[in-house]
Motif scaffolding. Structure first.
Motif, PDB file in Angstrom:
ATOM      1  N   VAL A 162       0.948  -1.061   0.089  1.00  0.00           N
ATOM      2  CA  VAL A 162       0.033  -0.093   0.033  1.00  0.00           C
ATOM      3  C   VAL A 162       0.706   1.463   0.036  1.00  0.00           C
ATOM      4  O   VAL A 162       2.093   0.918   0.634  1.00  0.00           O
ATOM      5  CB  VAL A 162      -0.858  -0.094   1.064  1.00  0.00           C
ATOM      6  CG1 VAL A 162      -1.510   1.189   1.423  1.00  0.00           C
ATOM      7  CG2 VAL A 162      -1.934  -1.139   1.332  1.00  0.00           C
ATOM      8  N   CYS A 163       0.577   2.218  -0.632  1.00  0.00           N
ATOM      9  CA  CYS A 163       1.218   3.483  -0.657  1.00  0.00           C
ATOM     10  C   CYS A 163       0.451   4.557  -0.064  1.00  0.00           C
ATOM     11  O   CYS A 163      -0.803   4.659  -0.269  1.00  0.00           O
ATOM     12  CB  CYS A 163       1.779   3.799  -2.022  1.00  0.00           C
ATOM     13  SG  CYS A 163       2.933   2.529  -2.641  1.00  0.00           S
ATOM     14  N   LEU A 164       1.136   5.697   0.188  1.00  0.00           N
ATOM     15  CA  LEU A 164       0.432   6.806   0.947  1.00  0.00           C
ATOM     16  C   LEU A 164       0.610   7.876  -0.068  1.00  0.00           C
ATOM     17  O   LEU A 164       1.481   8.204  -0.734  1.00  0.00           O
ATOM     18  CB  LEU A 164       0.800   7.275   2.285  1.00  0.00           C
ATOM     19  CG  LEU A 164       0.745   6.102   3.359  1.00  0.00           C
ATOM     20  CD1 LEU A 164       1.447   6.752   4.592  1.00  0.00           C
ATOM     21  CD2 LEU A 164      -0.710   6.090   3.446  1.00  0.00           C
ATOM     22  N   PRO A 165      -0.340   9.007  -0.103  1.00  0.00           N
ATOM     23  CA  PRO A 165      -0.112  10.375  -0.808  1.00  0.00           C
ATOM     24  C   PRO A 165       1.064  11.050   0.066  1.00  0.00           C
ATOM     25  O   PRO A 165       1.088  10.633   1.242  1.00  0.00           O
ATOM     26  CB  PRO A 165      -1.676  11.012  -0.528  1.00  0.00           C
ATOM     27  CG  PRO A 165      -2.382  10.354   0.588  1.00  0.00           C
ATOM     28  CD  PRO A 165      -1.923   9.041   0.529  1.00  0.00           C
ATOM     29  N   PHE A 166       1.663  11.847  -0.683  1.00  0.00           N
ATOM     30  CA  PHE A 166       2.848  12.611  -0.008  1.00  0.00           C
ATOM     31  C   PHE A 166       2.093  13.363   1.408  1.00  0.00           C
ATOM     32  O   PHE A 166       3.240  13.338   2.208  1.00  0.00           O
ATOM     33  CB  PHE A 166       3.301  13.794  -1.126  1.00  0.00           C
ATOM     34  CG  PHE A 166       4.630  14.132  -0.671  1.00  0.00           C
ATOM     35  CD1 PHE A 166       5.630  13.493  -0.604  1.00  0.00           C
ATOM     36  CD2 PHE A 166       4.670  15.629  -0.245  1.00  0.00           C
ATOM     37  CE1 PHE A 166       6.989  14.177  -0.303  1.00  0.00           C
ATOM     38  CE2 PHE A 166       5.667  16.143   0.327  1.00  0.00           C
ATOM     39  CZ  PHE A 166       7.008  15.376   0.347  1.00  0.00           C
ATOM     40  N   GLU A 167       1.057  13.989   1.208  1.00  0.00           N
ATOM     41  CA  GLU A 167       0.706  14.546   2.358  1.00  0.00           C
ATOM     42  C   GLU A 167       0.593  13.833   3.603  1.00  0.00           C
ATOM     43  O   GLU A 167       0.805  14.410   4.762  1.00  0.00           O
ATOM     44  CB  GLU A 167      -0.935  15.030   2.230  1.00  0.00           C
ATOM     45  CG  GLU A 167      -1.001  16.168   1.076  1.00  0.00           C
ATOM     46  CD  GLU A 167      -0.874  15.876  -0.346  1.00  0.00           C
ATOM     47  OE1 GLU A 167      -0.969  14.488  -0.517  1.00  0.00           O
ATOM     48  OE2 GLU A 167      -1.079  16.300  -1.465  1.00  0.00           O
ATOM     49  N   LYS A 168       0.313  12.579   3.382  1.00  0.00           N
ATOM     50  CA  LYS A 168       0.300  11.613   4.530  1.00  0.00           C
ATOM     51  C   LYS A 168       1.652  11.508   5.235  1.00  0.00           C
ATOM     52  O   LYS A 168       2.087  11.398   6.558  1.00  0.00           O
ATOM     53  CB  LYS A 168      -0.503  10.234   4.434  1.00  0.00           C
ATOM     54  CG  LYS A 168      -1.797  10.396   4.181  1.00  0.00           C
ATOM     55  CD  LYS A 168      -2.328  10.247   5.754  1.00  0.00           C
ATOM     56  CE  LYS A 168      -3.487  10.221   5.812  1.00  0.00           C
ATOM     57  NZ  LYS A 168      -4.307  10.633   7.235  1.00  0.00           N
ATOM     58  N   TYR A 169       2.673  11.522   4.507  1.00  0.00           N
ATOM     59  CA  TYR A 169       4.207  11.282   4.783  1.00  0.00           C
ATOM     60  C   TYR A 169       4.631  12.584   5.630  1.00  0.00           C
ATOM     61  O   TYR A 169       5.298  12.395   6.583  1.00  0.00           O
ATOM     62  CB  TYR A 169       5.034  11.170   3.716  1.00  0.00           C
ATOM     63  CG  TYR A 169       5.194   9.791   3.172  1.00  0.00           C
ATOM     64  CD1 TYR A 169       5.660   8.772   3.593  1.00  0.00           C
ATOM     65  CD2 TYR A 169       4.266   9.567   1.798  1.00  0.00           C
ATOM     66  CE1 TYR A 169       5.584   7.429   2.911  1.00  0.00           C
ATOM     67  CE2 TYR A 169       4.256   8.341   1.200  1.00  0.00           C
ATOM     68  CZ  TYR A 169       4.834   7.354   1.886  1.00  0.00           C
ATOM     69  OH  TYR A 169       4.727   6.086   1.161  1.00  0.00           O
ATOM     70  N   MET A 170       4.107  13.612   5.204  1.00  0.00           N
ATOM     71  CA  MET A 170       4.364  15.017   5.991  1.00  0.00           C
ATOM     72  C   MET A 170       3.686  14.939   7.268  1.00  0.00           C
ATOM     73  O   MET A 170       4.356  15.263   8.329  1.00  0.00           O
ATOM     74  CB  MET A 170       3.792  16.028   5.094  1.00  0.00           C
ATOM     75  CG  MET A 170       4.827  16.286   3.815  1.00  0.00           C
ATOM     76  SD  MET A 170       6.653  16.601   4.113  1.00  0.00           S
ATOM     77  CE  MET A 170       7.083  14.716   3.847  1.00  0.00           C
ATOM     78  N   GLU A 171       2.509  14.394   7.327  1.00  0.00           N
ATOM     79  CA  GLU A 171       1.676  14.094   8.695  1.00  0.00           C
ATOM     80  C   GLU A 171       2.548  13.458   9.740  1.00  0.00           C
ATOM     81  O   GLU A 171       2.606  13.379  10.667  1.00  0.00           O
ATOM     82  CB  GLU A 171       0.272  13.648   8.622  1.00  0.00           C
ATOM     83  CG  GLU A 171      -0.600  14.577   7.959  1.00  0.00           C
ATOM     84  CD  GLU A 171      -1.955  13.741   7.715  1.00  0.00           C
ATOM     85  OE1 GLU A 171      -2.307  13.007   8.554  1.00  0.00           O
ATOM     86  OE2 GLU A 171      -2.647  14.349   6.908  1.00  0.00           O
ATOM     87  N   LEU A 172       3.131  12.149   9.110  1.00  0.00           N
ATOM     88  CA  LEU A 172       3.992  11.278   9.787  1.00  0.00           C
ATOM     89  C   LEU A 172       5.406  12.033  10.452  1.00  0.00           C
ATOM     90  O   LEU A 172       5.657  11.737  11.306  1.00  0.00           O
ATOM     91  CB  LEU A 172       4.429  10.137   8.781  1.00  0.00           C
ATOM     92  CG  LEU A 172       5.491   9.015   9.292  1.00  0.00           C
ATOM     93  CD1 LEU A 172       4.906   8.501  10.577  1.00  0.00           C
ATOM     94  CD2 LEU A 172       5.749   8.058   8.338  1.00  0.00           C
ATOM     95  N   VAL A 173       5.908  12.905   9.617  1.00  0.00           N
ATOM     96  CA  VAL A 173       7.089  13.290   9.966  1.00  0.00           C
ATOM     97  C   VAL A 173       6.846  14.254  11.020  1.00  0.00           C
ATOM     98  O   VAL A 173       7.518  14.488  12.216  1.00  0.00           O
ATOM     99  CB  VAL A 173       7.769  14.529   8.752  1.00  0.00           C
ATOM    100  CG1 VAL A 173       8.703  15.251   9.364  1.00  0.00           C
ATOM    101  CG2 VAL A 173       8.185  13.599   7.706  1.00  0.00           C
ATOM    102  N   SER A 174       5.579  15.169  11.106  1.00  0.00           N
ATOM    103  CA  SER A 174       5.250  16.118  12.176  1.00  0.00           C
ATOM    104  C   SER A 174       4.924  15.227  13.588  1.00  0.00           C
ATOM    105  O   SER A 174       5.415  15.573  14.727  1.00  0.00           O
ATOM    106  CB  SER A 174       4.087  16.956  11.880  1.00  0.00           C
ATOM    107  OG  SER A 174       4.266  17.644  10.759  1.00  0.00           O
ATOM    108  N   GLN A 175       4.233  14.130  13.293  1.00  0.00           N
ATOM    109  CA  GLN A 175       3.986  13.083  14.305  1.00  0.00           C
ATOM    110  C   GLN A 175       5.159  12.583  14.723  1.00  0.00           C
ATOM    111  O   GLN A 175       5.150  12.690  16.213  1.00  0.00           O
ATOM    112  CB  GLN A 175       3.021  12.069  14.113  1.00  0.00           C
ATOM    113  CG  GLN A 175       2.485  11.200  15.017  1.00  0.00           C
ATOM    114  CD  GLN A 175       1.758  10.009  14.691  1.00  0.00           C
ATOM    115  OE1 GLN A 175       2.490   8.722  14.368  1.00  0.00           O
ATOM    116  NE2 GLN A 175       0.541  10.352  14.425  1.00  0.00           N
TER     117      GLN A 175
END
Length: 331
Positions: A162-175
């Motif tokens: 499964v892959c994520l949209p780029f926005e989700k990766y940025m949410e992960l970084v913030s978390q």
């Protein structure tokens, strides 16, 4: 191995032979057993070796080391030859006792040493890689304030993961930033070391870079080949093979500069990075490394095709249906 050893390597043509060798820790055919280099198909889904097979494999490695020592007439203590393999076996046993489970070979120093040996570069290629890394890394870059985010997309999506949209990766970084970086580090600009084979992923970052409220700085290789696939057969003629390999090693070296690292462990390339981090090959003395599949927040737990759990099968089924209807819009 010499160039001739590589040139005349024995190739296992069937997955069955690979699985049998992995299960037994040795080859049934003497031609395979006596070969310096054996190439095995990577599409064989290998499980963790059991202790008996592992013991046979380590014994064979020990024999090969001894043969090389004898051929070179080197005065090397027998204890050192045994230590090269026994140390690896001891580490595996300790990890199993600590975790109460079987542990894979990636935790051994021998595995890291083998990777570093395989990845050794000739002087010309090394100069290309090192020059590209120097151009990519800002002069005020600090490892202790850097977050490694390699993103496997393109051919991986819907097939193996499964892959994520780029926005989700940025949410992960913030978390992850709030959880793992000290308060004094939060006052600085966090470096996101971003690497990917996907042009779409690298393009998506630009929308964030242009935002005035975006508190991070991307560290990227702007000369990356961005071949759009992790599968060599899909590279086509448009991309020079040398450029792709340079980009691959630049990505590896950039990620190893991070203090905190989160990888998609459905990817073998990301697993290699994890193995090197585990054995002290990164720039940070005590890096924080994580597979997305093991994160607490379920929205970031990417499922791999080989996982095979009911939850992952369902997640991949839903994801593949989405891709059929909408196309690979994010990757």
């Amino acid at each position: 191995p010499s160039l001739d050893d590589l040139k005349y390597a024995v190739v296992l043509t069937s997955t069955k032979d690979t699985l049998q060798a992995h299960k037994r820790g040795a080859f049934e055919n003497d031609i395979y057993n006596n070969a310096k280099v054996v190439i095995m198909p990577s599409y064989a889904k290998l499980t963790v070796m059991d202790s008996e097979a592992e013991g046979r494999a380590l014994k064979r490695i020990q024999e090969l080391i001894q043969e090389q020592v004898e051929k070179r007439t080197l005065e090397v203590p027998v204890s050192l030859v045994h230590g090269l393999t026994n140390n690896s076996n001891l580490m595996l046993q300790q990890q199993r006792e600590k975790k109460g489970e079987k542990y894979d070979f990636s935790s051994s120093i021998m595995n890291a040493a083998a990777l570093m040996y395989i990845f050794r570069l000739n002087s010309n290629f090394k100069d290309q890689v090192d020059s590209a890394v120097r151009r990519a890394v800002p002069s005020d870059f600090l490892t202790e304030n850097s977050f490694g985010m390699p993103i496997r997309a393109s051919d991986k999506c819907g097939v193996e993961s499964v892959c994520l949209p780029f926005e989700k990766y940025m949410e992960l970084v913030s978390q992850q930033r709030k959880k793992y970086f000290e308060p004094n580090e939060n006052n600085r600009t966090l470096n996101i070391v971003l690497t990917s084979e996907s042009p779409n992923i690298m393009e998506a970052r630009k929308a964030f870079e242009n935002r005035t409220d975006f508190p991070y700085r991307f560290v990227v290789n702007k000369e990356d080949s961005l071949q759009g696939s992790g599968w060599p057969k899909q590279y086509g003629e448009a991309k020079a093979k040398n450029d792709i390999m340079v980009s691959t090693f630049v990505a590896l070296k950039l990620q190893l500069l991070s203090k905190h690292f989160v990888a998609n462990c459905c990817s073998r390339f990301h697993e290699v990075m994890m193995d090197l981090f585990k054995n002290g090959c990164g720039a940070a003395p005590s890096p924080s490394i994580h597979c997305m599949q093991e994160l607490e927040d379920e929205q970031f737990q990417l499922c791999c095709d080989h996982t095979g759990t009911p939850k992952c099968r369902k997640q991949l089924f839903v994801y593949r249906k989405y891709l059929e209807e909408h196309g690979n819009v994010h990757f």
